[in-house]
Design a protein around this motif. Structure first.
Motif, PDB file in Angstrom:
ATOM      1  N   ASN A  56       0.798  -1.228   0.000  1.00 26.22           N
ATOM      2  CA  ASN A  56       0.000   0.000   0.000  1.00 26.22           C
ATOM      3  C   ASN A  56       0.832   1.281   0.000  1.00 26.22           C
ATOM      4  O   ASN A  56       0.295   2.373   0.149  1.00 26.22           O
ATOM      5  CB  ASN A  56      -0.962   0.004   1.198  1.00 26.22           C
ATOM      6  N   LYS A  57       2.138   1.178  -0.144  1.00 24.21           N
ATOM      7  CA  LYS A  57       3.072   2.317  -0.214  1.00 24.21           C
ATOM      8  C   LYS A  57       3.197   3.093   1.094  1.00 24.21           C
ATOM      9  O   LYS A  57       3.708   4.196   1.114  1.00 24.21           O
ATOM     10  CB  LYS A  57       2.725   3.256  -1.370  1.00 24.21           C
ATOM     11  N   GLN A  58       2.762   2.515   2.221  1.00 27.49           N
ATOM     12  CA  GLN A  58       2.924   3.184   3.513  1.00 27.49           C
ATOM     13  C   GLN A  58       4.267   2.806   4.128  1.00 27.49           C
ATOM     14  O   GLN A  58       4.510   1.637   4.424  1.00 27.49           O
ATOM     15  CB  GLN A  58       1.799   2.805   4.477  1.00 27.49           C
ATOM     16  N   ILE A  59       5.107   3.804   4.314  1.00 29.39           N
ATOM     17  CA  ILE A  59       6.423   3.587   4.916  1.00 29.39           C
ATOM     18  C   ILE A  59       6.483   4.330   6.247  1.00 29.39           C
ATOM     19  O   ILE A  59       6.010   5.459   6.360  1.00 29.39           O
ATOM     20  CB  ILE A  59       7.550   4.038   3.964  1.00 29.39           C
ATOM     21  N   CYS A  60       7.033   3.655   7.245  1.00 30.81           N
ATOM     22  CA  CYS A  60       7.167   4.266   8.574  1.00 30.81           C
ATOM     23  C   CYS A  60       8.582   4.785   8.805  1.00 30.81           C
ATOM     24  O   CYS A  60       8.773   5.829   9.433  1.00 30.81           O
ATOM     25  CB  CYS A  60       6.803   3.256   9.657  1.00 30.81           C
ATOM     26  N   GLN A  61       9.576   4.063   8.296  1.00 30.73           N
ATOM     27  CA  GLN A  61      10.957   4.490   8.486  1.00 30.73           C
ATOM     28  C   GLN A  61      11.865   3.679   7.571  1.00 30.73           C
ATOM     29  O   GLN A  61      11.595   2.510   7.280  1.00 30.73           O
ATOM     30  CB  GLN A  61      11.384   4.278   9.940  1.00 30.73           C
ATOM     31  N   SER A  62      12.933   4.312   7.139  1.00 33.51           N
ATOM     32  CA  SER A  62      13.991   3.630   6.395  1.00 33.51           C
ATOM     33  C   SER A  62      15.303   4.230   6.853  1.00 33.51           C
ATOM     34  O   SER A  62      15.408   5.449   7.025  1.00 33.51           O
ATOM     35  CB  SER A  62      13.801   3.851   4.892  1.00 33.51           C
ATOM     36  N   LYS A  63      16.299   3.377   7.079  1.00 30.68           N
ATOM     37  CA  LYS A  63      17.581   3.866   7.583  1.00 30.68           C
ATOM     38  C   LYS A  63      18.648   2.794   7.435  1.00 30.68           C
ATOM     39  O   LYS A  63      18.367   1.657   7.077  1.00 30.68           O
ATOM     40  CB  LYS A  63      17.461   4.252   9.054  1.00 30.68           C
ATOM     41  N   GLU A  64      19.879   3.184   7.738  1.00 33.92           N
ATOM     42  CA  GLU A  64      20.986   2.243   7.871  1.00 33.92           C
ATOM     43  C   GLU A  64      21.136   1.941   9.347  1.00 33.92           C
ATOM     44  O   GLU A  64      21.060   2.840  10.185  1.00 33.92           O
ATOM     45  CB  GLU A  64      22.275   2.873   7.328  1.00 33.92           C
ATOM     46  N   LYS A  65      21.316   0.673   9.683  1.00 34.77           N
ATOM     47  CA  LYS A  65      21.570   0.284  11.068  1.00 34.77           C
ATOM     48  C   LYS A  65      22.495  -0.918  11.057  1.00 34.77           C
ATOM     49  O   LYS A  65      22.231  -1.893  10.353  1.00 34.77           O
ATOM     50  CB  LYS A  65      20.256  -0.048  11.787  1.00 34.77           C
ATOM     51  N   GLY A 107      35.301  -0.547  12.607  1.00 35.18           N
ATOM     52  CA  GLY A 107      36.051   0.680  12.853  1.00 35.18           C
ATOM     53  C   GLY A 107      35.093   1.850  12.903  1.00 35.18           C
ATOM     54  O   GLY A 107      34.550   2.246  11.885  1.00 35.18           O
ATOM     55  N   GLY A 108      34.835   2.386  14.096  1.00 35.13           N
ATOM     56  CA  GLY A 108      33.801   3.408  14.226  1.00 35.13           C
ATOM     57  C   GLY A 108      32.446   2.740  14.080  1.00 35.13           C
ATOM     58  O   GLY A 108      32.225   1.636  14.550  1.00 35.13           O
ATOM     59  N   CYS A 109      31.554   3.382  13.373  1.00 38.70           N
ATOM     60  CA  CYS A 109      30.251   2.767  13.102  1.00 38.70           C
ATOM     61  C   CYS A 109      30.421   1.672  12.055  1.00 38.70           C
ATOM     62  O   CYS A 109      31.198   1.810  11.119  1.00 38.70           O
ATOM     63  CB  CYS A 109      29.273   3.811  12.579  1.00 38.70           C
ATOM     64  N   ILE A 110      29.688   0.590  12.205  1.00 38.73           N
ATOM     65  CA  ILE A 110      29.700  -0.478  11.215  1.00 38.73           C
ATOM     66  C   ILE A 110      29.083   0.076   9.939  1.00 38.73           C
ATOM     67  O   ILE A 110      28.059   0.757   9.978  1.00 38.73           O
ATOM     68  CB  ILE A 110      28.902  -1.700  11.708  1.00 38.73           C
ATOM     69  N   ALA A 111      29.714  -0.209   8.810  1.00 36.28           N
ATOM     70  CA  ALA A 111      29.210   0.281   7.531  1.00 36.28           C
ATOM     71  C   ALA A 111      29.520  -0.739   6.451  1.00 36.28           C
ATOM     72  O   ALA A 111      30.488  -1.495   6.556  1.00 36.28           O
ATOM     73  CB  ALA A 111      29.846   1.619   7.183  1.00 36.28           C
ATOM     74  N   THR A 112      28.701  -0.757   5.405  1.00 36.73           N
ATOM     75  CA  THR A 112      28.964  -1.593   4.246  1.00 36.73           C
ATOM     76  C   THR A 112      29.579  -0.697   3.185  1.00 36.73           C
ATOM     77  O   THR A 112      28.925   0.237   2.697  1.00 36.73           O
ATOM     78  CB  THR A 112      27.684  -2.261   3.724  1.00 36.73           C
ATOM     79  N   LEU A 113      30.845  -0.964   2.866  1.00 36.34           N
ATOM     80  CA  LEU A 113      31.600  -0.113   1.952  1.00 36.34           C
ATOM     81  C   LEU A 113      32.481  -0.944   1.037  1.00 36.34           C
ATOM     82  O   LEU A 113      32.891  -2.054   1.394  1.00 36.34           O
ATOM     83  CB  LEU A 113      32.483   0.855   2.754  1.00 36.34           C
ATOM     84  N   CYS A 114      32.805  -0.386  -0.119  1.00 38.68           N
ATOM     85  CA  CYS A 114      33.770  -1.006  -1.022  1.00 38.68           C
ATOM     86  C   CYS A 114      35.179  -0.602  -0.565  1.00 38.68           C
ATOM     87  O   CYS A 114      35.337   0.233   0.336  1.00 38.68           O
ATOM     88  CB  CYS A 114      33.517  -0.544  -2.461  1.00 38.68           C
ATOM     89  N   ASP A 115      36.192  -1.178  -1.182  1.00 38.28           N
ATOM     90  CA  ASP A 115      37.566  -0.835  -0.810  1.00 38.28           C
ATOM     91  C   ASP A 115      37.839   0.658  -0.986  1.00 38.28           C
ATOM     92  O   ASP A 115      38.479   1.282  -0.149  1.00 38.28           O
ATOM     93  CB  ASP A 115      38.565  -1.641  -1.646  1.00 38.28           C
ATOM     94  N   GLU A 116      37.333   1.243  -2.077  1.00 36.89           N
ATOM     95  CA  GLU A 116      37.595   2.657  -2.366  1.00 36.89           C
ATOM     96  C   GLU A 116      37.037   3.591  -1.293  1.00 36.89           C
ATOM     97  O   GLU A 116      37.642   4.597  -0.965  1.00 36.89           O
ATOM     98  CB  GLU A 116      37.003   3.031  -3.730  1.00 36.89           C
ATOM     99  N   HIS A 117      35.886   3.264  -0.737  1.00 31.43           N
ATOM    100  CA  HIS A 117      35.239   4.137   0.242  1.00 31.43           C
ATOM    101  C   HIS A 117      35.430   3.675   1.689  1.00 31.43           C
ATOM    102  O   HIS A 117      34.847   4.252   2.601  1.00 31.43           O
ATOM    103  CB  HIS A 117      33.740   4.262  -0.080  1.00 31.43           C
ATOM    104  N   SER A 118      36.259   2.675   1.916  1.00 30.72           N
ATOM    105  CA  SER A 118      36.408   2.099   3.254  1.00 30.72           C
ATOM    106  C   SER A 118      37.192   2.977   4.225  1.00 30.72           C
ATOM    107  O   SER A 118      37.124   2.756   5.432  1.00 30.72           O
ATOM    108  CB  SER A 118      37.083   0.732   3.170  1.00 30.72           C
ATOM    109  N   GLU A 119      37.958   3.944   3.702  1.00 29.34           N
ATOM    110  CA  GLU A 119      38.769   4.826   4.552  1.00 29.34           C
ATOM    111  C   GLU A 119      39.635   4.026   5.511  1.00 29.34           C
ATOM    112  O   GLU A 119      39.784   4.364   6.681  1.00 29.34           O
ATOM    113  CB  GLU A 119      37.880   5.821   5.304  1.00 29.34           C
TER     114      GLU A 119
END
Length: 133
Positions: A56-65, A107-119
């Motif tokens: 029905n296209k009702q969204i309550c929240q979307s985020k990265e966690k 390292g810091g917050c958990i994140a999904t990143l490629c090698d180029e953006h992994s810092e």
């Protein structure tokens, strides 16, 4: 997919319905989703599949966690839950910055990143690398 393209997509489908305030304006802003631009393509595909499944296209929240996509809605069927689960898994394999293949990084917050953006963040060890034989 960049912010402008994602917002044009949202506009083309009439936006999404705020699941908390259904009488409000349709959601057509990429900023609502609280994720990096690398996941806009995933979100577009997710939304398209959900709509095709009768959502029905009702969204309550979307985020990265914890490095993965979270997508909370109203009006979900069992099929819709399976679709959301599929994209939550895919997000843990997709760089949130650019959309290329990535992996969960520590390292810091958990994140999904490629090698180029992994810092310099190191990937989490694979399950078979941490198990003792």
């Amino acid at each position: 997919m960049n912010k402008e393209e994602f917002e044009a997509y949202l506009e083309s489908i009439g936006g999404l319905v705020n699941g908390y305030r259904t009488d409000g304006e349709p959601i057509k802003s990429a900023g609502y989703f609280s994720v990096g631009q690398g996941w806009y393509g995933l979100l577009k595909n997710l939304i398209e599949e959900l709509i095709a499944a009768g959502w029905n296209k009702q969204i309550c929240q979307s985020k990265e966690k914890f490095g993965g996509l979270r997508f909370y809605t109203n009006g979900m069927t069992e099929e819709c839950f399976k679709i959301v689960s599929k994209y939550e898994v895919l997000s843990c394999e997709t760089c949130e910055a650019c959309g290329e293949p990535g992996e969960l990084r520590q390292g810091g917050c958990i994140a999904t990143l490629c090698d180029e953006h992994s810092e310099g963040r190191k990937p989490f060890p694979k399950r078979d690398e941490t198990e003792e034989e």
